[in-house]
Design an enzyme around this catalytic site. Sequence first.
Site, mmCIF file in Angstrom:
data_model
loop_
_atom_site.group_PDB
_atom_site.id
_atom_site.type_symbol
_atom_site.label_atom_id
_atom_site.label_comp_id
_atom_site.label_asym_id
_atom_site.label_seq_id
_atom_site.Cartn_x
_atom_site.Cartn_y
_atom_site.Cartn_z
ATOM 1 N N ARG A 164 6.831 -5.972 3.490
ATOM 2 C CA ARG A 164 5.502 -6.505 3.182
ATOM 3 C C ARG A 164 5.381 -6.541 1.672
ATOM 4 N NH1 ARG A 164 -0.422 -4.364 5.092
ATOM 5 N NH2 ARG A 164 0.171 -2.473 3.945
ATOM 6 N N ASP A 189 15.909 -12.368 -1.819
ATOM 7 C CA ASP A 189 17.208 -12.264 -2.486
ATOM 8 C C ASP A 189 17.826 -10.879 -2.282
ATOM 9 O OD1 ASP A 189 16.971 -14.837 -3.400
ATOM 10 O OD2 ASP A 189 16.361 -14.277 -5.436
ATOM 11 N N HIS A 237 0.799 -1.227 0.000
ATOM 12 C CA HIS A 237 0.000 0.000 0.000
ATOM 13 C C HIS A 237 0.833 1.280 0.000
ATOM 14 C CE1 HIS A 237 -3.814 -1.961 0.198
ATOM 15 N NE2 HIS A 237 -3.584 -2.543 1.361
ATOM 16 N N GLU A 288 -6.517 -11.266 7.958
ATOM 17 C CA GLU A 288 -7.312 -10.039 7.832
ATOM 18 C C GLU A 288 -8.605 -10.244 7.046
ATOM 19 O OE1 GLU A 288 -4.785 -7.178 5.867
ATOM 20 O OE2 GLU A 288 -3.930 -8.688 4.536
ATOM 21 N N ASP A 325 -8.419 -4.000 7.579
ATOM 22 C CA ASP A 325 -9.036 -4.961 6.671
ATOM 23 C C ASP A 325 -9.868 -5.985 7.433
ATOM 24 O OD1 ASP A 325 -8.547 -4.434 3.892
ATOM 25 O OD2 ASP A 325 -6.427 -4.773 4.256
#
Length: 265
Positions: free
Chosen positions: A71, A85, A46, A147, A173
């Site tokens: 995230r 990675d 987001h 969520e 959420d």
Amino acid sequence: MRENRLRTLWKSGGAAINGWLAIANSFSAETMAHQGWDSLTIDLQHGVVDYQAMIPMLQAISTTDTVPVVRVPWLDPSALMKTLDAGASAVICPMISTREEAQKLVAYTHYAPRGTRSFGPIRALLYSGADYATHANDSIVTFAMIETAQALDNLDAIMSVEGLDAVYIGPSDLSLALGCRPVFDDVDPKAQEAIDHILERAKAHGLVAGIHNGTPEGAMSRIAKGFQFVTVSSDARLMAAGSQAVLSKMRAEPVVATSSGSSTY
């Protein structure tokens, strides 16, 4: 391999205070990292950060002992593998609602024989050490975000997946999924009941429980309940709050010119 201080902190029974990075800038990430957060999460879901911006932000965090967390945008093997990675020590994956999705998340974040992660830790070797491949499966922390209403129905099935380390609650959420107001701290009773249930089941399964918070007070109350990973606000929200505090003070105490020409409040 570099110590994952999240695991060390949790093993001692402590809680990690996590900062949140939504601004795509390495200097702001470096500034946040030098404030003493236990971990910082770069938000690719987001925030306004993409993969190319994430790399210098991870490098900036690396100037400190702060643990770099990311995230990812979704349960996508490419995003998860490239993020690891790049040197993330933990990943948070949104919208995990079924056992099958949790199994995929674990597989994508672990090397064989425990998973299907492809080998190519191009920056992780620089950040974590030459023996990264030997220890990555036991060092990397994998969070599943709980969520959705479907996730609540499948809670025990999700949390029993071997290799899952932690769950992370998105209060907004989760609240929306339950027909409640999308807020962080002062959630509606139905959402609070769900949060308490998730925490209780996480403890039963031996998983760390994390949650997003809007204020330090909210985060502290949740640590007292047993949460071991608490996010407080975000870089953008903290910058806005700091600016508002300064402007509020300045406008409440206007400058008055003295006879000498100097100014006082």
